[in-house]
Design an enzyme around this catalytic site. Structure first.
Site, PDB file in Angstrom:
ATOM      1  N   GLU A 254       0.779  -1.081   0.029  1.00 51.27           N
ATOM      2  CA  GLU A 254      -0.316  -0.053   0.046  1.00 51.27           C
ATOM      3  C   GLU A 254       0.886   1.238   0.067  1.00 51.27           C
ATOM      4  OE1 GLU A 254      -2.559  -0.355   3.560  1.00 51.27           O
ATOM      5  OE2 GLU A 254      -2.648   1.702   3.429  1.00 51.27           O
TER       6      GLU A 254
ATOM      7  N   ASP B 190      -4.233  10.368   9.956  1.00 51.88           N
ATOM      8  CA  ASP B 190      -3.045   9.796  10.097  1.00 51.88           C
ATOM      9  C   ASP B 190      -2.408  10.444  11.514  1.00 51.88           C
ATOM     10  OD1 ASP B 190      -2.386   7.980   8.143  1.00 51.88           O
ATOM     11  OD2 ASP B 190      -2.250   9.728   6.984  1.00 51.88           O
TER      12      ASP B 190
END
EC number: 4.2.1.20
Lengths: 272, 404
Positions: free
Chosen positions: A54, A65
């Site tokens: 990924e 994040d």
């Protein structure tokens, strides 16, 4: 589905399932510490045993994040990372028998043009997109473009998702379903989620697609635990931290190789 | 789609919607349902009305600024939101959302803030309604706005300095969203403007819409007719949406939004997303945003911290696209001239944000006079007071030192 007749996400995860193990999905952002060095690092993950990779497209406002991925993404952007560099990374790391997905926030894709990006990404050998801030309700254009260019679309389900939403999400998902194991942002945690097994079970009630679990995994033991109930174990921040914390590029790659090997061993020995 | 109404998923045309992690959808649904039920609940509505009246000092006055009007050659009416408790229209939004948070059983609220005004308002509402409050503020802003940081702490809020990204407002929103994903069971995100994912643009608009409904009724009562135009500054766009909403169906009333032109659109140093930005997705909605060729978000700039935001509420994007409202940019220089003029003609020190609306009205005045004659009337939202801006003003006009 996958572009260029390469090995598909689903077939990889069907094979790992048949082998009695989970697939290992490794995440790294493109462009960190440089574009070329990110290519080397992603190849290192592939060589050390990742079943899928990924690749993150660094974004200025990454709301899902935690600190590790934020830091790497900010450094990549400060280094001049562009969307076209991502396509170069995809081209360089695909074709090694491991499907390459891209994890991206939605605005850079809209800006590039959803169909244009899908076309160029498929041509570069990419397998599909993981879209953390795009829900199926907003994804008409992407659904059409992914059909047109033979790309997988990996949507997320979360512990807070209702059965109706899970059903609606898996209906348009392909490749695998990404189960966000905890209510929170990316980042390593000492213990994996208690919500994850239940979420995976609820997801399986709605689909036969493979289910991957992400957010929080950092060790072989944790990977083995998640492999006990999921088809794929997704590791991001711990991989990125190998590079962030290293004193030199070679030290970082060595740490990445060692962690990937440990995780690959973990997913091969699922805990019951 | 009728005027002012979004579709079921919060879209005005291609704008709005929900570009957020799946993990937040349940909370947004809960908020939407909770808000709809609260609106239908007589007890909730009267409790909120009572708070606005007794605590916030509403309705605010509609004030005919005679000397400013003389200067402009048309009649200028100021909607005095600067006289509200905490000094701006924002109290309407925070009291409504804080009361809703209580109703939803959430003991904690979080908020983002740029210059600190929404943070102070949120901390105020949290103190008033006994809620725990955490305010995210960019490290750069914490440094620049020490007084507001002290205010928030005095009111009992925790202020978290955000060290990521550009360390300003947009990053404080990112950090608040990160908090919310992790704490959504116990926490309400008290968003400060008409941006963000559905239902926030509608929810916040409805809470501040009193600006326009009051002004419309006050104008009709006093002058027996509607104004020819209304004007407000636009950063995220809450005071403007609050003023516009009641007037949207009045097709003869022109709606004007004035964005932060900063040092000039051509310099790139501005916060005028509608005038100088492009369509994109930020903070959960599709709207106009400031972005580079790759869709990375660009820093906005304005002398006014409250207008310094690289996106704008999606309903404004829709009002612009449909032609119902017009948007223009006002530079720092024009805004500061208007700031000084209002001080000297009316004895009112406006927020630098609101000064953009005053400057815009002055620019419109000749056009309105030509169309409607000297009886031309414009309502300007004086969204906040300028106490907080005295340091900016003192520096700008060189007012410090022993003599001026």
């Amino acid at each position: 589905m996958s572009g260029n007749g390469a090995v598909s996400v689903t077939s990889v995860l069907e094979k790992t399932r048949a082998d009695g193990r989970a697939g290992l999905v490794g995440y790294l952002p493109a462009g960190y510490p440089t574009v070329d060095a990110s290519i080397t690092a992603i190849r290192t993950m592939i060589d050390a045993g990742c079943d899928l990779v990924e690749v993150g497209l660094p974004y200025s406002d990454p709301v899902m994040d935690g600190p590790a991925i934020q830091r790497a993404a900010a450094a990549a952007l400060a280094g001049g990372m562009r969307t076209r560099d991502l396509l170069r990374v995809i081209e360089a790391v695909s074709g090694h028998g491991v499907p390459v997905l891209v994890m991206t926030y939605w605005n850079p894709i809209e800006k590039y043009g959803v169909d244009a990006f899908s076309r160029d990404f498929a041509a570069a050998g990419g397998a599909g997109l993981i879209t953390p801030d795009l829900i199926p309700d907003e994804a008409d254009e992407w659904l059409a473009a992914s059909e047109r260019h033979g790309l997988d679309r990996v949507f997320l389900v979360a512990p807070s998702s209702t059965p109706e939403r899970i059903a609606r999400t898996v209906e348009v998902t392909s490749g695998f379903v990404y189960a966000q194991s905890i209510m929170g942002v990316t980042g390593v945690r000492d213990s994996t989620s208690t919500a994850a097994p239940g979420l995976v079970a609820r997801t399986r009630e709605a689909t036969t697609l493979p289910v991957g679990v992400g957010l929080g995994v950092r060790s072989g033991a944790q990977a083995a635990e998640v492999a006990g109930y999921a088809d794929a174990v997704i590791v991001g921040s711990a991989m990125v931290s190998c590079l962030l914390d290293a004193a030199s590029e070679s030290e970082g790659l060595a740490a990445l190789r060692s962690l990937t090997t440990e995780l690959a061993d973990g997913v091969s020995h699922p805990t019951d | 789609m009728s005027a002012g109404q979004a579709d079921r998923l919060g879209h005005w045309g291609r704008f709005g919607g929900r570009f957020v992690p799946e993990a937040l959808i349940a909370a947004l649904d809960e908020l939407e349902t909770g808000w709809r039920k609260a609106c239908a609940d007589e007890e909730f509505r009267s409790e909120l009305d009572r708070m606005l009246r007794e605590y916030a000092g509403l309705p605010s006055m509609l004030y005919e600024a005679r000397r400013l009007s003389e200067h402009a050659g048309i009649r200028i009416l100021l909607k005095r939101e600067d006289l509200n408790h905490t000094g701006a229209h924002k109290i309407r939004n925070v009291l409504g959302q804080a009361l809703l948070a209580k109703r939803l059983g959430k003991p904690r609220v979080i908020a983002e803030t740029g210059a600190g005004q929404h943070g102070v308002a949120s901390a105020t509402a949290a103190a008033y309604l006994d809620l725990e409050c955490t305010v995210y503020m960019g490290a750069e802003d914490v440094r620049r706005q020490a007084l507001n940081v002290a205010r928030m702490r005095m009111l009992g809020a925790e202020v978290v300095s955000v060290e990521t990204g550009s360390r300003t407002l947009k990053d404080s929103i990112n950090e608040a969203l990160r908090d919310w994903v992790s704490s959504v069971d116990t926490t309400h995100y008290l968003l400060g403007t008409v941006a963000g994912p559905h239902p926030f643009p509608t929810l916040v608009r409805d809470l501040v819409a009193g600006i326009g409904t009051e002004a419309r009724a006050q104008c009709l009562e006093r002058y027996g007719r509607l104004p020819h135009a209304v004007a407000a500054c636009v950063g995220g766009g809450s005071n403007a949406m609050g003023l516009f909403h009641a007037f949207v169906p009045d097709e003869d009333v022109a709606l004007y939004g004035f964005e932060a032109g900063g040092e000039g659109i051509e310099t790139g140093r501005h916060g005028a997303t509608l005038v100088g930005g492009s369509v994109g997705v930020l903070h959960g909605a599709r709207s106009y945003i400031m972005q580079d060729d790759d869709g990375q978000i660009i820093e906005s700039y304005s002398i006014s911290a409250g207008l310094d935001y690289p996106s704008v509420g999606p309903e404004h994007a829709w009002l612009m696209e449909t032609g119902r409202a017009r948007y223009e940019a006002v530079t720092d220089v024009e805004a500061m001239e208007a700031f000084a003029l209002l001080c000297r003609t009316e004895g009112i020190i406006p927020a630098v944000e609101s000064s953009h609306a005053v400057a815009g009205a002055l620019r419109l005045a000749p056009r309105l006079r030509e169309l409607h004659g000297p009886a031309a009337t414009i309502i300007v939202c004086l969204s906040g007071r300028g106490d907080k801006d005295m340091e900016t003003a003192a520096r700008y006009f060189g007012l410090t030192g022993e003599s001026t």
